[in-house]
Design a protein around this motif. Structure first.
Motif, mmCIF file in Angstrom:
data_model
loop_
_atom_site.group_PDB
_atom_site.id
_atom_site.type_symbol
_atom_site.label_atom_id
_atom_site.label_comp_id
_atom_site.label_asym_id
_atom_site.label_seq_id
_atom_site.Cartn_x
_atom_site.Cartn_y
_atom_site.Cartn_z
ATOM 1 N N ALA A 66 -19.524 7.990 -6.652
ATOM 2 C CA ALA A 66 -19.398 7.379 -5.326
ATOM 3 C C ALA A 66 -19.271 8.485 -4.286
ATOM 4 O O ALA A 66 -18.180 8.778 -3.815
ATOM 5 C CB ALA A 66 -18.187 6.453 -5.282
ATOM 6 N N PRO A 67 -20.389 9.093 -3.951
ATOM 7 C CA PRO A 67 -20.366 10.298 -3.117
ATOM 8 C C PRO A 67 -19.744 10.079 -1.744
ATOM 9 O O PRO A 67 -18.931 10.892 -1.300
ATOM 10 C CB PRO A 67 -21.845 10.677 -3.006
ATOM 11 N N VAL A 68 -20.112 9.024 -1.072
ATOM 12 C CA VAL A 68 -19.570 8.792 0.265
ATOM 13 C C VAL A 68 -18.073 8.562 0.197
ATOM 14 O O VAL A 68 -17.288 9.145 0.958
ATOM 15 C CB VAL A 68 -20.270 7.587 0.940
ATOM 16 N N LEU A 69 -17.682 7.715 -0.749
ATOM 17 C CA LEU A 69 -16.255 7.445 -0.919
ATOM 18 C C LEU A 69 -15.492 8.733 -1.177
ATOM 19 O O LEU A 69 -14.453 8.990 -0.560
ATOM 20 C CB LEU A 69 -16.060 6.456 -2.070
ATOM 21 N N ALA A 70 -16.004 9.542 -2.074
ATOM 22 C CA ALA A 70 -15.326 10.795 -2.398
ATOM 23 C C ALA A 70 -15.165 11.662 -1.152
ATOM 24 O O ALA A 70 -14.115 12.281 -0.943
ATOM 25 C CB ALA A 70 -16.103 11.549 -3.478
ATOM 26 N N GLU A 71 -16.181 11.659 -0.323
ATOM 27 C CA GLU A 71 -16.105 12.490 0.888
ATOM 28 C C GLU A 71 -15.080 11.983 1.888
ATOM 29 O O GLU A 71 -14.256 12.733 2.398
ATOM 30 C CB GLU A 71 -17.482 12.568 1.569
ATOM 31 N N VAL A 72 -15.135 10.695 2.177
ATOM 32 C CA VAL A 72 -14.203 10.173 3.185
ATOM 33 C C VAL A 72 -12.771 10.172 2.674
ATOM 34 O O VAL A 72 -11.827 10.305 3.452
ATOM 35 C CB VAL A 72 -14.611 8.757 3.672
ATOM 36 N N ASP B 222 0.817 -1.204 0.000
ATOM 37 C CA ASP B 222 0.000 0.000 0.000
ATOM 38 C C ASP B 222 0.857 1.263 0.000
ATOM 39 O O ASP B 222 0.520 2.266 -0.629
ATOM 40 C CB ASP B 222 -0.918 -0.005 1.225
ATOM 41 N N ALA B 223 1.966 1.188 0.698
ATOM 42 C CA ALA B 223 2.849 2.356 0.779
ATOM 43 C C ALA B 223 3.457 2.691 -0.579
ATOM 44 O O ALA B 223 3.873 3.820 -0.822
ATOM 45 C CB ALA B 223 3.953 2.111 1.808
ATOM 46 N N ALA B 224 3.489 1.698 -1.472
ATOM 47 C CA ALA B 224 4.053 1.933 -2.801
ATOM 48 C C ALA B 224 3.014 2.491 -3.768
ATOM 49 O O ALA B 224 3.333 2.807 -4.907
ATOM 50 C CB ALA B 224 4.645 0.639 -3.350
ATOM 51 N N ALA B 225 1.779 2.604 -3.313
ATOM 52 C CA ALA B 225 0.712 3.081 -4.186
ATOM 53 C C ALA B 225 0.755 4.606 -4.312
ATOM 54 O O ALA B 225 1.238 5.298 -3.425
ATOM 55 C CB ALA B 225 -0.641 2.647 -3.632
ATOM 56 N N PRO B 226 0.276 5.131 -5.422
ATOM 57 C CA PRO B 226 0.206 6.590 -5.571
ATOM 58 C C PRO B 226 -0.792 7.177 -4.574
ATOM 59 O O PRO B 226 -1.726 6.506 -4.140
ATOM 60 C CB PRO B 226 -0.294 6.770 -7.007
ATOM 61 N N ASP B 227 -0.608 8.438 -4.240
ATOM 62 C CA ASP B 227 -1.468 9.073 -3.239
ATOM 63 C C ASP B 227 -2.922 9.160 -3.694
ATOM 64 O O ASP B 227 -3.835 9.132 -2.875
ATOM 65 C CB ASP B 227 -0.951 10.486 -2.934
ATOM 66 N N ASP B 228 -3.104 9.263 -4.990
ATOM 67 C CA ASP B 228 -4.465 9.512 -5.492
ATOM 68 C C ASP B 228 -5.180 8.222 -5.884
ATOM 69 O O ASP B 228 -6.137 8.243 -6.653
ATOM 70 C CB ASP B 228 -4.416 10.464 -6.680
ATOM 71 N N ILE B 229 -4.737 7.127 -5.332
ATOM 72 C CA ILE B 229 -5.267 5.833 -5.776
ATOM 73 C C ILE B 229 -6.778 5.726 -5.592
ATOM 74 O O ILE B 229 -7.458 5.058 -6.357
ATOM 75 C CB ILE B 229 -4.545 4.679 -5.040
ATOM 76 N N PHE B 230 -7.318 6.410 -4.586
ATOM 77 C CA PHE B 230 -8.754 6.296 -4.315
ATOM 78 C C PHE B 230 -9.572 7.457 -4.883
ATOM 79 O O PHE B 230 -10.763 7.568 -4.600
ATOM 80 C CB PHE B 230 -9.010 6.175 -2.801
ATOM 81 N N ASP B 231 -8.943 8.317 -5.631
ATOM 82 C CA ASP B 231 -9.685 9.449 -6.190
ATOM 83 C C ASP B 231 -10.748 8.971 -7.183
ATOM 84 O O ASP B 231 -10.458 8.192 -8.086
ATOM 85 C CB ASP B 231 -8.723 10.415 -6.907
ATOM 86 N N VAL B 232 -11.956 9.446 -6.963
ATOM 87 C CA VAL B 232 -13.044 9.110 -7.876
ATOM 88 C C VAL B 232 -13.905 10.346 -8.099
ATOM 89 O O VAL B 232 -13.985 11.217 -7.235
ATOM 90 C CB VAL B 232 -13.949 7.995 -7.306
ATOM 91 N N PRO B 233 -14.555 10.403 -9.264
ATOM 92 C CA PRO B 233 -15.533 11.461 -9.504
ATOM 93 C C PRO B 233 -16.645 11.375 -8.460
ATOM 94 O O PRO B 233 -17.198 10.294 -8.245
ATOM 95 C CB PRO B 233 -16.073 11.144 -10.901
ATOM 96 N N GLY B 234 -16.952 12.493 -7.822
ATOM 97 C CA GLY B 234 -17.892 12.485 -6.704
ATOM 98 C C GLY B 234 -19.291 12.003 -7.049
ATOM 99 O O GLY B 234 -20.017 11.547 -6.170
ATOM 100 N N ASP B 235 -19.674 12.090 -8.309
ATOM 101 C CA ASP B 235 -21.028 11.672 -8.644
ATOM 102 C C ASP B 235 -21.166 10.153 -8.703
ATOM 103 O O ASP B 235 -22.257 9.619 -8.584
ATOM 104 C CB ASP B 235 -21.458 12.299 -9.976
#
Lengths: 216, 216
Positions: B176-182, B161-174
């Motif tokens: 996955a709204p909850v995911l985008a928020e957390v 996980d430490a080797a993953a890029p920082d933005d690995i969980f970035d998603v368009p807010g529309d």
DNA sequence: CGGGCTAAATGAGCGACATTCATATTGCCT
DNA sequence: AGGCAATATGAATGTCGCTCATTTAGCCCG
């Protein structure tokens, strides 16, 4: 007898022979029949009755193929507990299902751990479900992803471990007496499974305690 | 100007040009300078001033080279806490050190997770120390390896996980709204680090509780 | 002292792969 | 009808890990 060469058509066929679904399905078939080392672009093309280069009209690279596979695998992970069960119960069955899926696909682990999820719809959906479940369970927004990632790290590490041979820790007793003894003390059981169960139970206990402390 | 070709000698040299230590050291140098993708047998030979085929007089395969690297990396993991500190404190600093080592060598993770440790002396020594520490801390023999493996799984997963890029969980807010928020709620921090710290603290708390329950 | 054995190097080359490219064929749109 | 885009083919390329015949030099043994 010369094998009757199937007369491959050149040029554009009436209906496309390939698509993301067909390619992914063929890859899964190949893997389940002959393992990951058998998953080469040539073998995959063969399975599909197509020349290797034809694949590249549909998939950018082998890496992208693995991402399709990831999304396919993630689709089968059970998130159903989130919504109707308490967060910790849901988290437990999610983790179990997650580990089982990737124990059968451990070669994907190092790939997925490092790849942005945005292009993988089922993967995004899974995280959305989990994140919503944790939030609903009372976890503060700024800790939800830490919990998710911590569990996921444990799950993926355990999936790798599940792919290891049973005798991975065997050592001559004179070199490492204590190690030899404690390794001997766990024979018989499915060792990887036992370690996962112990770890998961432990983490869940710790998380419950932590959430209680946050609330109280 | 034609580069003055270094006059390579044929046949047996006065003193061997290669050895396990030299090869491992050169591989580490190569990796630290240019990353794991640069670690090819040809590049390694070049680094050592030797023909690629010469390597095979000393190392069986690239896989074995990776095992030498594993043992080299494991040598640097800090096990000093076991012996003079309580088991949980020692376990915590071991885990931290372990994760840091493999965050820098995450390509080794899938290899080592699956390879018997017997041929790797420093690796065996590490497990011996940890096993002895846990036993001394009061853990029953038949659970020591489960604890070790559980922690190790978490550590290796976290290293990936430490080797993953920082933005690995970035998603368009529309989508996955909850995911985008957390996901948004944890920006700024070193996310992978935070998840690891939370997970490790949680596991340790759980383990303490479990051991107390066993004793009591 | 000399003859062979062995260790340890060289360089040519092989087989597996992923990937690219020129080309061919066909359906669809204008 | 003409042209473009999609989608196949097969040949070719480049990168790898790895093998093999050969060469050279030290060492041991008679």
């Amino acid at each position: 007898m010369t094998p009757s060469e199937r007369p491959r058509r050149r040029g554009r066929p009436t209906a496309p022979l390939l698509s993301q679904e067909k390619i992914t399905a063929a890859a899964v078939e190949l893997i389940e029949a002959r393992g990951y080392t058998a998953l080469t672009m040539a073998a995959l093309a063969r399975q599909l009755g197509v020349a290797p280069s034809a694949l590249y009209n549909h998939v950018e690279s082998k890496r992208q193929l693995l991402l399709w596979l990831q999304d396919h695998v993630n689709k089968e992970i059970d998130c159903s507990g989130f919504g109707d069960r308490p967060w910790d119960v849901a988290l437990e069955s999610w983790a179990h299902s997650y580990r089982e899926a990737y124990a059968r696909h451990s070669l994907l682990v190092p790939v997925i751990a490092v790849t942005p999820i945005a292009g993988s719809p089922h993967t995004v959906a899974m995280y959305e479900t989990v994140a919503a479940g944790l939030r609903a369970g009372g976890w503060p927004d700024d800790q939800v992803m830490d919990v998710v990632v911590a569990i996921e790290s444990f799950v993926l590490g355990s999936a790798l471990d599940a792919a290891a041979p049973d005798d991975i820790f065997d050592v001559p007793g004179d070199q490492a007496p204590v190690l030899a003894e404690v390794v001997g003390a766990r024979v018989g059981r499915d060792a990887a499974r036992a370690a996962f169960d112990l770890g998961l139970a432990t983490v869940l206990a710790g998380l419950r305690e932590r959430l209680k402390a946050l609330a109280g």
